[in-house]
Design a protein around this motif. Structure first.
Motif, short mmCIF file in Angstrom:
data_model
loop_
_atom_site.label_atom_id
_atom_site.label_comp_id
_atom_site.label_asym_id
_atom_site.label_seq_id
_atom_site.Cartn_x
_atom_site.Cartn_y
_atom_site.Cartn_z
N GLU A 6 -55.07 -69.99 -136.54
CA GLU A 6 -53.93 -70.42 -137.80
C GLU A 6 -54.81 -70.66 -138.97
OE1 GLU A 6 -51.16 -73.53 -137.00
OE2 GLU A 6 -50.91 -72.61 -135.08
N TYR A 7 -54.12 -70.23 -140.28
CA TYR A 7 -54.63 -70.33 -141.46
C TYR A 7 -53.32 -70.92 -142.24
CZ TYR A 7 -58.47 -67.68 -139.62
OH TYR A 7 -59.12 -66.99 -138.87
N PRO A 8 -53.56 -72.07 -143.14
CA PRO A 8 -52.72 -72.39 -144.30
C PRO A 8 -52.38 -71.07 -145.08
CG PRO A 8 -54.59 -73.40 -144.53
CD PRO A 8 -55.05 -72.54 -143.18
N LEU A 9 -51.09 -70.81 -145.28
CA LEU A 9 -50.57 -69.84 -146.52
C LEU A 9 -49.25 -70.02 -146.69
CD1 LEU A 9 -51.62 -67.32 -147.81
CD2 LEU A 9 -50.43 -65.98 -145.78
N ASP A 10 -49.05 -70.70 -147.78
CA ASP A 10 -47.65 -70.75 -148.47
C ASP A 10 -47.26 -69.51 -149.05
OD1 ASP A 10 -47.56 -73.72 -147.68
OD2 ASP A 10 -48.69 -74.04 -149.59
N ILE A 11 -46.32 -68.82 -148.38
CA ILE A 11 -45.61 -67.82 -148.92
C ILE A 11 -44.21 -67.79 -148.46
CG2 ILE A 11 -47.63 -66.36 -148.73
CD1 ILE A 11 -46.55 -64.94 -146.29
N VAL A 12 -43.24 -66.72 -149.02
CA VAL A 12 -41.86 -66.59 -148.79
C VAL A 12 -41.71 -65.18 -148.34
CG1 VAL A 12 -39.49 -66.52 -149.64
CG2 VAL A 12 -41.10 -68.26 -150.34
N ILE A 13 -41.09 -64.91 -147.09
CA ILE A 13 -40.81 -63.64 -146.50
C ILE A 13 -39.29 -63.54 -146.11
CG2 ILE A 13 -41.35 -61.74 -145.08
CD1 ILE A 13 -44.12 -62.61 -145.05
N ASN A 14 -38.64 -62.65 -146.71
CA ASN A 14 -37.23 -62.65 -146.01
C ASN A 14 -36.57 -64.17 -146.57
OD1 ASN A 14 -37.52 -60.18 -145.55
ND2 ASN A 14 -36.91 -60.26 -143.42
N SER A 19 -45.59 -71.43 -144.22
CA SER A 19 -46.51 -72.47 -144.47
C SER A 19 -47.96 -71.91 -143.82
CB SER A 19 -46.39 -74.01 -144.19
OG SER A 19 -46.35 -74.13 -142.73
N ARG A 20 -47.73 -71.26 -142.99
CA ARG A 20 -49.07 -70.73 -142.20
C ARG A 20 -48.83 -69.28 -141.48
NH1 ARG A 20 -47.94 -72.89 -136.63
NH2 ARG A 20 -45.98 -73.74 -136.85
N VAL A 21 -50.02 -68.62 -141.32
CA VAL A 21 -50.29 -67.64 -140.65
C VAL A 21 -50.94 -67.51 -139.36
CG1 VAL A 21 -52.38 -66.79 -142.32
CG2 VAL A 21 -50.79 -64.94 -140.98
N VAL A 22 -50.51 -67.03 -138.55
CA VAL A 22 -51.07 -66.88 -137.16
C VAL A 22 -51.64 -65.59 -136.60
CG1 VAL A 22 -51.06 -67.43 -134.59
CG2 VAL A 22 -49.87 -68.93 -136.26
N ILE A 23 -52.85 -65.36 -136.39
CA ILE A 23 -53.40 -63.94 -136.20
C ILE A 23 -53.57 -63.59 -134.83
CG2 ILE A 23 -55.06 -62.30 -136.95
CD1 ILE A 23 -55.29 -63.80 -139.66
N ASP A 24 -53.04 -62.76 -134.11
CA ASP A 24 -53.55 -62.48 -132.92
C ASP A 24 -54.85 -61.63 -133.24
OD1 ASP A 24 -53.84 -60.88 -130.52
OD2 ASP A 24 -51.61 -61.11 -130.14
N HIS A 84 -37.46 -69.93 -135.56
CA HIS A 84 -37.41 -71.67 -135.42
C HIS A 84 -38.72 -72.17 -135.86
CE1 HIS A 84 -33.82 -70.72 -133.09
NE2 HIS A 84 -34.48 -69.99 -132.24
N ASP A 85 -39.63 -71.66 -136.50
CA ASP A 85 -40.64 -72.38 -136.93
C ASP A 85 -41.27 -71.76 -138.27
OD1 ASP A 85 -43.03 -73.79 -137.10
OD2 ASP A 85 -43.79 -73.46 -135.21
N ASP A 86 -42.09 -72.22 -139.00
CA ASP A 86 -42.31 -71.87 -140.36
C ASP A 86 -43.66 -71.18 -140.45
OD1 ASP A 86 -44.09 -73.87 -139.80
OD2 ASP A 86 -44.13 -74.61 -141.91
N PHE A 87 -44.07 -70.07 -139.57
CA PHE A 87 -45.15 -69.36 -139.46
C PHE A 87 -44.80 -68.03 -139.59
CE2 PHE A 87 -44.71 -69.81 -135.01
CZ PHE A 87 -45.03 -68.50 -134.58
N VAL A 88 -45.83 -66.97 -140.12
CA VAL A 88 -45.83 -65.52 -140.00
C VAL A 88 -46.77 -65.14 -139.02
CG1 VAL A 88 -46.97 -65.11 -142.12
CG2 VAL A 88 -45.76 -63.45 -141.03
N GLY A 89 -46.66 -64.41 -137.98
CA GLY A 89 -47.40 -63.95 -136.95
C GLY A 89 -48.11 -62.59 -137.30
#
Length: 99
Positions: A6-14, A19-24, A84-89
């Motif tokens: 996980e990395y912190p990242l403040d962005i808006v999508i849709n 507040s974070r990005v999770v990378i498989d 239901h959470d504030d991340f982009v995967g």
């Protein structure tokens, strides 16, 4: 490959504030030229984007975006938003041929 850093990242999508990005780490199998730092930068380019939901399943919305231009190179991003959470995967990310 269970690891999903996980990395912190403040962005808006849709219109959803994230507040974070999770990378498989699946991308490493076939795309060793990619790395987490590059993927975070690719995701950052989507700040403010309105994306078409391709599939919604088990509380996640899935998107495929191509081309994502970064440093004059085209990439494909396969993302998911958790309803239901504030991340982009990031499901996968890789270079594509210019069309």
């Amino acid at each position: 490959m269970e690891d999903r850093p996980e990395y912190p990242l403040d962005i808006v999508i849709n219109n959803k504030k994230l507040s974070r990005v999770v990378i498989d780490q699946h991308y490493k199998i076939n795309h060793p030229e990619m790395n987490d730092k590059l993927i975070v930068e690719l995701v950052r380019t989507q700040d403010g984007a309105i994306l078409n939901i391709e599939e919604e399943k088990d509380g996640f919305q899935y998107f495929s975006i191509e081309p994502v231009e970064y440093e004059e190179k085209p990439y494909r991003l396969i993302l998911l938003l958790c309803i239901h959470d504030d991340f982009v995967g990031v499901v996968n990310a890789f270079r594509v041929r210019r069309k």
